[in-house]
Design an enzyme around this catalytic site. Structure first.
Site, PDB file in Angstrom:
ATOM      1  N   MET A 132      -9.010   7.467   8.940  1.00  0.00           N
ATOM      2  CA  MET A 132      -9.472   8.211   7.760  1.00  0.00           C
ATOM      3  C   MET A 132     -10.457   9.304   8.190  1.00  0.00           C
ATOM      4  O   MET A 132     -11.494   9.506   7.553  1.00  0.00           O
ATOM      5  CB  MET A 132     -10.124   7.252   6.736  1.00  0.00           C
ATOM      6  CG  MET A 132      -9.117   6.246   6.201  1.00  0.00           C
ATOM      7  SD  MET A 132      -9.856   4.905   5.281  1.00  0.00           S
ATOM      8  CE  MET A 132     -10.340   3.782   6.593  1.00  0.00           C
ATOM      9  N   LYS A 159      -3.647   2.712  -2.833  1.00  0.00           N
ATOM     10  CA  LYS A 159      -5.085   2.921  -2.710  1.00  0.00           C
ATOM     11  C   LYS A 159      -5.288   4.087  -1.778  1.00  0.00           C
ATOM     12  O   LYS A 159      -4.669   4.173  -0.741  1.00  0.00           O
ATOM     13  CB  LYS A 159      -5.778   1.675  -2.139  1.00  0.00           C
ATOM     14  CG  LYS A 159      -5.890   0.597  -3.190  1.00  0.00           C
ATOM     15  CD  LYS A 159      -6.501  -0.662  -2.698  1.00  0.00           C
ATOM     16  CE  LYS A 159      -7.998  -0.723  -2.645  1.00  0.00           C
ATOM     17  NZ  LYS A 159      -8.781   0.377  -3.095  1.00  0.00           N
ATOM     18  N   ASP A 181       0.839  -1.194   0.000  1.00  0.00           N
ATOM     19  CA  ASP A 181       0.000   0.000   0.000  1.00  0.00           C
ATOM     20  C   ASP A 181       0.873   1.242   0.000  1.00  0.00           C
ATOM     21  O   ASP A 181       2.027   1.198   0.403  1.00  0.00           O
ATOM     22  CB  ASP A 181      -0.840   0.029   1.292  1.00  0.00           C
ATOM     23  CG  ASP A 181      -2.042  -0.883   1.191  1.00  0.00           C
ATOM     24  OD1 ASP A 181      -2.310  -1.364   0.093  1.00  0.00           O
ATOM     25  OD2 ASP A 181      -2.690  -1.098   2.232  1.00  0.00           O
TER      26      ASP A 181
HETATM   27  N1  SAH Z   1      -4.599  -1.036   8.448  1.00  0.00           N
HETATM   28  C1  SAH Z   1      -4.261   0.291   8.905  1.00  0.00           C
HETATM   29  C2  SAH Z   1      -5.345   1.287   8.591  1.00  0.00           C
HETATM   30  C3  SAH Z   1      -5.532   1.552   7.110  1.00  0.00           C
HETATM   31  S1  SAH Z   1      -6.728   2.784   6.792  1.00  0.00           S
HETATM   32  C4  SAH Z   1      -3.942   0.234  10.400  1.00  0.00           C
HETATM   33  O1  SAH Z   1      -4.182  -0.801  11.029  1.00  0.00           O
HETATM   34  O2  SAH Z   1      -3.421   1.209  10.937  1.00  0.00           O
HETATM   35  C5  SAH Z   1      -5.709   4.189   6.548  1.00  0.00           C
HETATM   36  C6  SAH Z   1      -5.796   5.117   7.741  1.00  0.00           C
HETATM   37  O3  SAH Z   1      -4.988   4.605   8.808  1.00  0.00           O
HETATM   38  C7  SAH Z   1      -5.253   6.512   7.517  1.00  0.00           C
HETATM   39  O4  SAH Z   1      -6.208   7.335   6.889  1.00  0.00           O
HETATM   40  C8  SAH Z   1      -4.978   6.960   8.932  1.00  0.00           C
HETATM   41  O5  SAH Z   1      -6.181   7.313   9.582  1.00  0.00           O
HETATM   42  C9  SAH Z   1      -4.492   5.670   9.563  1.00  0.00           C
HETATM   43  N2  SAH Z   1      -3.022   5.572   9.591  1.00  0.00           N
HETATM   44  C10 SAH Z   1      -2.243   4.679   8.943  1.00  0.00           C
HETATM   45  N3  SAH Z   1      -0.942   4.854   9.273  1.00  0.00           N
HETATM   46  C11 SAH Z   1      -0.909   5.878  10.148  1.00  0.00           C
HETATM   47  C12 SAH Z   1       0.129   6.533  10.874  1.00  0.00           C
HETATM   48  N4  SAH Z   1       1.410   6.165  10.766  1.00  0.00           N
HETATM   49  N5  SAH Z   1      -0.213   7.553  11.697  1.00  0.00           N
HETATM   50  C13 SAH Z   1      -1.487   7.934  11.843  1.00  0.00           C
HETATM   51  N6  SAH Z   1      -2.510   7.349  11.186  1.00  0.00           N
HETATM   52  C14 SAH Z   1      -2.223   6.332  10.363  1.00  0.00           C
END
Ligand code: SAH
Length: 268
Positions: A185, A72, A50
Site C-alpha cells: 500500500m 475493502k 477481497d
Molecule cells: N495480504 C496481502 C496484502 C494485502 S494489503 C498479501 O499478502 O500480499 C494490499 C496491498 O498488497 C496492495 O496495496 C499492494 O501493495 C499489495 N498487493 C496485493 N496484491 C498484489 C499484486 N498482485 N501485485 C503487487 N502488489 C500487490
C-alpha cells in the site's frame, strides 16, 4: 447450483458444524494457490473475498458456491469490517463451510485478527490457510531474493499507510545500505517514504522497484531509485495493486547503467 452439490452441502450441514477458513489466495495467478486453498474453494458453500482476489482464482470455486465480494480499499469506498465479521459469523452459525478469501497471505496486512476475534466471540470454528504474499511474487518476477547473504539478513514488510495516515517506520534502519523492505500500500505514500528515507541518510541511488499486478498477465515493473521514485510513478500511471521493493532492482537492470535500461528493452 447442481443437484449433487446441493445434496452434498445439505449432508455436510447435518453432520458438520459451520466453519470459516481464512484462506490466502496468493498474488493473483491461480497457479500460485496452495492445494489446501484449492480444496477449500472447491468445497466451500460461501466464499467471501477481497477486491484484490483475481478472477482466475474465483473461477476455481465449486459450482454451487455463493460468492460475495466484500471489497475493502485503503482510501476508497469499502465494506465496514464489522459487516464482514457479522456476515462470516452468520453464515458459519447457519452451518455453512465459509471461505474468507484474502489476497496474498491472510496474515500480512489483511486484518486477520479482527475476523478471528469476531469468530471466537461467536464460538465459530476457524482455521488459517497461508498464501504466497505479494512481496514473494514480486521478487520472484524480478529474479531476486528477498534476503541475501552479505546484503541483508533482515527483511521488513511494511505498510505505506495505517489508520492514522502515512505510517511511521524505523527509518534509520530502513535507510541503511543493503536494507530491503517490501512496502505494501505504498504507491500514494511514495513521496512521504522518499522524504523520510532521504532525511535519515539513505543513498538517493538506492534501487526501488515498483511492481504492479505481480504474478498476473498484466504485471508491470518500474525500476527506479529513491531519487527518481516519485517521477517514475507519475510517469507510469499504475491503477492495479502495486508493491514497492526498497533495496532491490530487477536482476538484469541492476547490471546495466540505469539511464539506458527500461523494462521493455530488457525483456525484448
Ligand atoms: N495480504 C496481502 C496484502 C494485502 S494489503 C498479501 O499478502 O500480499 C494490499 C496491498 O498488497 C496492495 O496495496 C499492494 O501493495 C499489495 N498487493 C496485493 N496484491 C498484489 C499484486 N498482485 N501485485 C503487487 N502488489 C500487490
Amino acid at each position: 447450483m447442481s443437484k449433487t452439490r446441493d445434496h452434498n452441502n445439505s449432508l455436510a450441514r447435518r453432520t458438520a458444524p459451520g466453519h470459516v477458513a481464512l484462506v490466502g489466495a496468493g498474488p493473483g495467478d491461480p497457479e500460485l494457490l496452495t492445494l489446501r486453498a484449492l480444496r477449500a474453494l472447491e468445497r466451500a458453500d460461501v466464499i467471501v473475498h477481497d477486491r484484490l482476489v483475481g478472477p482466475g482464482v474465483l473461477a476455481l470455486a465449486g459450482p454451487g458456491a455463493e460468492i460475495i465480494e466484500a471489497g475493502k480499499q485503503g482510501f476508497g469506498p469499502s465494506w465496514k469490517q464489522d459487516d464482514i465479521n457479522a456476515l462470516l459469523v452468520a453464515r458459519a452459525l447457519a452451518g455453512a463451510q465459509v471461505v474468507r478469501l484474502k489476497s496474498g497471505d491472510p496474515g500480512v496486512f489483511a486484518r486477520l485478527d479482527e475476523e478471528i476475534e469476531a469468530l471466537e466471540a461467536a464460538g465459530v470454528r476457524w482455521s488459517i490457510v497461508p498464501g504466497i504474499t505479494s512481496a514473494s511474487a514480486a521478487a520472484a518476477g524480478m529474479g531476486q531474493s528477498l534476503t541475501r547473504r552479505g546484503r541483508n539478513g533482515e527483511l521488513r514488510l511494511i505498510t505505506g499507510h495505517d489508520m492514522k495516515g502515512y505510517a511511521e517506520q524505523d527509518w534509520r534502519a530502513l535507510a541503511r545500505p543493503g536494507a530491503v523492505a517490501a512496502i505494501y500500500m505504498g504507491k500514494r505514500a511514495a513521496r512521504f517514504l522518499q522524504g523520510r528515507l532521504m532525511m535519515h541518510g539513505a543513498d538517493p541511488h538506492t534501487p526501488v522497484t515498483v511492481v504492479e499486478n505481480a504474478s498476473r498477465p498484466d504485471e508491470h515493473r518500474a525500476p527506479a531509485t529513491l531519487a527518481t521514485l516519485t517521477d517514475k510513478l507519475a510517469a507510469v500511471e499504475m491503477t492495479g495493486p502495486a508493491i514497492l521493493l526498497l533495496g532491490l532492482a530487477p536482476r538484469d537492470a541492476a547490471a546495466l547503467p540505469a539511464p539506458v535500461a527500461t523494462p521493455k528493452e530488457l525483456t525484448s
